[in-house]
Design an enzyme around this catalytic site. Structure first.
Site, PDB file in Angstrom:
ATOM      1  CG  ASP A   1       3.033  -9.005  -4.493  1.00  0.00           C
ATOM      2  OD1 ASP A   1       2.850  -9.661  -3.455  1.00  0.00           O
ATOM      3  OD2 ASP A   1       2.416  -9.224  -5.557  1.00  0.00           O
TER       4      ASP A   1
ATOM      5  CG  ASP B   1      -2.017   1.036   1.156  1.00  0.00           C
ATOM      6  OD1 ASP B   1      -1.709   2.186   0.795  1.00  0.00           O
ATOM      7  OD2 ASP B   1      -3.173   0.700   1.476  1.00  0.00           O
TER       8      ASP B   1
ATOM      9  CE1 TYR C   1      -0.572 -15.183  11.307  1.00  0.00           C
ATOM     10  CE2 TYR C   1      -1.373 -16.014  13.420  1.00  0.00           C
ATOM     11  CZ  TYR C   1      -0.675 -15.062  12.681  1.00  0.00           C
ATOM     12  OH  TYR C   1      -0.079 -14.012  13.340  1.00  0.00           O
TER      13      TYR C   1
ATOM     14  CG  ASN D   1       5.272  -7.252  11.216  1.00  0.00           C
ATOM     15  OD1 ASN D   1       4.775  -7.642  12.277  1.00  0.00           O
ATOM     16  ND2 ASN D   1       4.615  -6.457  10.368  1.00  0.00           N
TER      17      ASN D   1
ATOM     18  CB  THR E   1      -3.309  -5.146  14.383  1.00  0.00           C
ATOM     19  OG1 THR E   1      -3.774  -6.497  14.159  1.00  0.00           O
ATOM     20  CG2 THR E   1      -2.065  -5.187  15.256  1.00  0.00           C
TER      21      THR E   1
ATOM     22  CE  LYS F   1       2.960 -15.190  11.901  1.00  0.00           C
ATOM     23  NZ  LYS F   1       4.018 -14.238  11.453  1.00  0.00           N
TER      24      LYS F   1
END
Length: 252
Positions: free
Chosen positions: A66, A42, A154, A89, A189, A158
């Site tokens: 990207d 972005d 996910y 991150n 967030t 991790k």
């Protein structure tokens, strides 16, 4: 903002640093004196993050990338140049039971959460090793060790990042490059709040916070403080470690 001693003269590259924990880390590391390379897709958010840093007297630049595209990843590493602190991150959080997980969401999570940090680290680390110094900080999640239904993809990525943290520490630390990870608990967030609302509905934020010993979700800045600790020399004897910043969620 007058740069303080810890990271003065150092360059920090933080992926996914246009929002959430990554943005908070970018602001904090800049406060600590680092020149911060802000990355993300972005451009508007990236430029806003850079502007916030520079208005406060810090140094930053934005590099669009990207992370699902290996060519874009290589271009990012080349444009970044010499990096002293790498914070892996950026992540996506597909939310689905395993039996209905679509392949596109699966592949995107593997690409962003695992493949991207793997090959970005492989591109950045050689210069660190040649200098004999550097800090790599991987952002994990409490879900790597605490089961949460609907987060299987996910969670797997991790858990893999925590394994890579230990392996990279074994590979890089004898040459002076430290590798550690931060495992955040529930953090306020935009991405997390959206996922919580989808999974738990109204009141989900409070429910998730109540699972911790402190009874609340973290603010992004609180996680960024742990990242800063691992980035600077106060943590000079830490490598291969995973620091749980989860208000005791995985301890109790």
């Amino acid at each position: 903002m007058t740069p303080s001693i810890p990271l003065t003269g150092r360059t920090a590259l933080i992926t996914g640093s246009t929002a959430g924990i990554g943005r908070a880390a970018a602001l904090l590391l800049a406060e600590a004196g680092a020149e911060v390379i802000v990355t993300g897709r972005d451009i508007s958010r990236g430029n806003d993050t850079v502007a916030t840093i520079t208005r406060a007297g810090g140094r930053a630049r934005f590099l669009a990338a990207d992370l699902t595209d290996l060519a874009s990843l290589r271009a990012l590493a080349e444009a970044a140049g010499a990096v002293d602190v790498l914070v892996n991150n950026a992540a996506v959080q597909p939310l689905s039971p395993a039996v209905s997980q679509d392949i596109d969401g699966f592949d995107a999570a593997i690409a962003v959460n695992l493949r991207a940090p793997y090959f970005l680290t492989a591109a950045i680390a050689p210069a660190m090793l040649a200098r004999g110094s550097g800090s790599i900080v991987n952002i994990s999640s409490m879900t790597a060790t605490t089961a949460m239904a609907g987060f299987s993809v996910y969670t797997a990525t991790k858990a893999a990042m925590e394994a890579l943290t230990r392996t990279w520490a074994a590979e890089f630390s004898p040459s002076g490059v430290r590798v550690n990870a931060v495992s955040p608990g529930p953090t306020r967030t935009e991405a997390v709040l959206t996922a919580v609302a989808e999974a738990l509905g109204a009141g989900g934020e409070a429910q998730l916070g109540e699972l911790t010993l402190l009874g609340r979700m973290a603010e992004p800045r609180e996680i960024a403080e742990v990242i800063l600790f691992l980035a600077e020399d106060r943590s000079s004897y830490l490598t291969g470690a995973v620091l749980a910043a989860d208000a005791g969620r995985t301890a109790a």
